[in-house]
Design an enzyme around this catalytic site. Structure first.
Site, PDB file in Angstrom:
ATOM      1  N   ASP A  12       0.649  -5.607  -4.080  1.00  0.00           N
ATOM      2  CA  ASP A  12       1.135  -6.615  -3.150  1.00  0.00           C
ATOM      3  C   ASP A  12       1.316  -7.747  -4.202  1.00  0.00           C
ATOM      4  O   ASP A  12       0.633  -8.637  -4.110  1.00  0.00           O
ATOM      5  CB  ASP A  12       0.239  -6.815  -1.925  1.00  0.00           C
ATOM      6  CG  ASP A  12       0.434  -5.824  -0.947  1.00  0.00           C
ATOM      7  OD1 ASP A  12       1.451  -4.930  -1.080  1.00  0.00           O
ATOM      8  OD2 ASP A  12      -0.497  -5.675  -0.321  1.00  0.00           O
ATOM      9  N   LYS A  34       0.968   1.626  -3.718  1.00  0.00           N
ATOM     10  CA  LYS A  34       2.067   1.066  -3.030  1.00  0.00           C
ATOM     11  C   LYS A  34       2.790   0.165  -3.330  1.00  0.00           C
ATOM     12  O   LYS A  34       2.254  -0.983  -3.965  1.00  0.00           O
ATOM     13  CB  LYS A  34       1.196   0.831  -1.561  1.00  0.00           C
ATOM     14  CG  LYS A  34       2.181   0.298  -0.657  1.00  0.00           C
ATOM     15  CD  LYS A  34       1.661  -0.142   0.859  1.00  0.00           C
ATOM     16  CE  LYS A  34       1.045  -1.629   0.808  1.00  0.00           C
ATOM     17  NZ  LYS A  34       2.032  -2.676   1.016  1.00  0.00           N
ATOM     18  N   ASP A  61       6.654   1.371   0.568  1.00  0.00           N
ATOM     19  CA  ASP A  61       6.584   0.807   1.905  1.00  0.00           C
ATOM     20  C   ASP A  61       7.826  -0.148   2.392  1.00  0.00           C
ATOM     21  O   ASP A  61       7.760  -1.391   2.414  1.00  0.00           O
ATOM     22  CB  ASP A  61       5.320   0.067   1.903  1.00  0.00           C
ATOM     23  CG  ASP A  61       5.033  -0.174   3.325  1.00  0.00           C
ATOM     24  OD1 ASP A  61       5.474   0.120   4.390  1.00  0.00           O
ATOM     25  OD2 ASP A  61       3.977  -1.094   3.726  1.00  0.00           O
ATOM     26  N   LYS A  63       9.380   0.108   5.623  1.00  0.00           N
ATOM     27  CA  LYS A  63       9.574  -0.093   6.984  1.00  0.00           C
ATOM     28  C   LYS A  63      10.957  -0.169   7.553  1.00  0.00           C
ATOM     29  O   LYS A  63      11.034  -1.225   8.217  1.00  0.00           O
ATOM     30  CB  LYS A  63       8.727  -1.351   7.456  1.00  0.00           C
ATOM     31  CG  LYS A  63       7.292  -1.467   7.013  1.00  0.00           C
ATOM     32  CD  LYS A  63       6.720  -2.701   7.186  1.00  0.00           C
ATOM     33  CE  LYS A  63       5.245  -2.881   6.997  1.00  0.00           C
ATOM     34  NZ  LYS A  63       4.709  -2.758   5.611  1.00  0.00           N
ATOM     35  N   PRO A  68      20.967   4.880  11.956  1.00  0.00           N
ATOM     36  CA  PRO A  68      20.609   5.745  11.218  1.00  0.00           C
ATOM     37  C   PRO A  68      21.066   5.993  10.188  1.00  0.00           C
ATOM     38  O   PRO A  68      20.642   6.505   8.873  1.00  0.00           O
ATOM     39  CB  PRO A  68      20.796   6.784  12.316  1.00  0.00           C
ATOM     40  CG  PRO A  68      20.996   6.144  13.410  1.00  0.00           C
ATOM     41  CD  PRO A  68      21.270   4.869  13.385  1.00  0.00           C
ATOM     42  N   THR A 119      -0.514  -3.582  11.677  1.00  0.00           N
ATOM     43  CA  THR A 119      -2.094  -3.806  11.628  1.00  0.00           C
ATOM     44  C   THR A 119      -2.374  -5.077  11.726  1.00  0.00           C
ATOM     45  O   THR A 119      -3.448  -5.573  12.044  1.00  0.00           O
ATOM     46  CB  THR A 119      -2.634  -3.262  10.254  1.00  0.00           C
ATOM     47  OG1 THR A 119      -2.182  -3.748   9.088  1.00  0.00           O
ATOM     48  CG2 THR A 119      -2.685  -1.647  10.219  1.00  0.00           C
ATOM     49  N   GLY A 209      -6.163  -3.105  -1.050  1.00  0.00           N
ATOM     50  CA  GLY A 209      -5.309  -4.121  -1.778  1.00  0.00           C
ATOM     51  C   GLY A 209      -6.496  -4.921  -2.277  1.00  0.00           C
ATOM     52  O   GLY A 209      -6.835  -4.731  -3.506  1.00  0.00           O
ATOM     53  N   ARG A 210      -6.542  -6.163  -1.777  1.00  0.00           N
ATOM     54  CA  ARG A 210      -7.389  -7.291  -2.372  1.00  0.00           C
ATOM     55  C   ARG A 210      -8.754  -6.691  -2.874  1.00  0.00           C
ATOM     56  O   ARG A 210      -9.392  -7.258  -4.023  1.00  0.00           O
ATOM     57  CB  ARG A 210      -7.455  -8.393  -1.388  1.00  0.00           C
ATOM     58  CG  ARG A 210      -6.151  -9.143  -1.164  1.00  0.00           C
ATOM     59  CD  ARG A 210      -6.223 -10.159  -0.190  1.00  0.00           C
ATOM     60  NE  ARG A 210      -5.030 -10.585   0.297  1.00  0.00           N
ATOM     61  CZ  ARG A 210      -4.788 -11.687   0.985  1.00  0.00           C
ATOM     62  NH1 ARG A 210      -5.936 -12.423   1.514  1.00  0.00           N
ATOM     63  NH2 ARG A 210      -3.668 -12.114   1.438  1.00  0.00           N
TER      64      ARG A 210
END
Length: 231
Positions: A12, A34, A61, A63, A68, A119, A209-210
């Protein structure tokens, strides 16, 4: 499963040099990364190709939440880059998820994962958009829909995993963001847990991540995460 392949490090980052520095510092320890919208927008798709060329697996990622046909096109593009996982938003419904799964068939190594409930969202956040059920109930509902659409697995918080493994079966991928070592910040994740708890509940992969990328010694932090999930 090889613990090194269960741990996905989230890049990230806001630039390619920062991401490449993390990858270099982790070296051979980490095999799975990721890449989300921030880094993809800043660095472009060539970063994905370069990570794959280094023998890394990439969880792209995205999302995806579009008509479609557009979703299918994006999935094909992800497959052409060599990504191992790509995300589609389950709230888009069966048609969107099925289009993603169908597009992925041309790339045998590509897995389509459905994002259930982000999340960072709480029950109150869901109520804001008219969903009266709890986050856990919504996660299970959307996961069942994703399974029916043919998705290879879902993205859910570590606190949701225990409720999902039964309905989805042993072969489904359950990938959990919101994972941090005890004492580390879980950032904006509203339903976090530790790596050990996520894997014990049935997660196939954890996203960190962090807790790794902002550690003084990322390789040492990665080793701690790996050690924590080994029985």
């Amino acid at each position: 499963m090889d613990p090194n392949k269960q741990i996905i490090v989230a890049l990230d980052c806001d630039s390619r040099p920062v991401a490449e520095d993390i990858v270099a510092r982790l070296g051979e320890e980490c095999r799975f990364y990721k890449v989300g919208l921030e880094l993809l927008t800043a660095a472009g798709p060539d970063l994905i190709k370069d990570l794959v060329a280094q023998g890394k697996e990439v969880f792209l990622d995205l999302k995806l939440f579009e008509i479609p046909n557009s979703v299918a096109g994006a999935v094909r593009a992800a497959g052409a880059l060599g990504a191992s996982m790509v995300t589609v938003h389950s709230m888009g419904g069966t048609a969107i998820m099925a289009a993603a799964v169908d597009a992925a068939r041309a790339f045998p190594e590509l897995r389509v994962l459905a994002l259930t409930v982000v999340t960072s969202m709480t029950d109150a956040d869901l109520a804001d958009i008219g969903v009266t059920d709890s986050a856990e109930e919504q996660v299970v509902r959307l996961a069942r829909l994703a399974r029916k659409a043919g998705c290879h697995g879902v993205i859910a918080s570590p606190q949701d995993v225990a409720a999902l493994r039964g309905p989805l079966g042993s072969d489904a991928l359950l990938v959990t963001p919101g994972v941090a070592l005890p004492g580390d910040s879980s950032a904006e994740h509203a339903r976090p847990d530790t790596p050990r708890a996520a894997v014990a509940a049935g997660a196939s992969h954890i996203v960190v991540g962090r807790t790794v990328t902002r550690a003084a010694d990322p390789a040492a932090a990665f080793h701690l995460v790996r050690t924590s999930i080994v029985p």
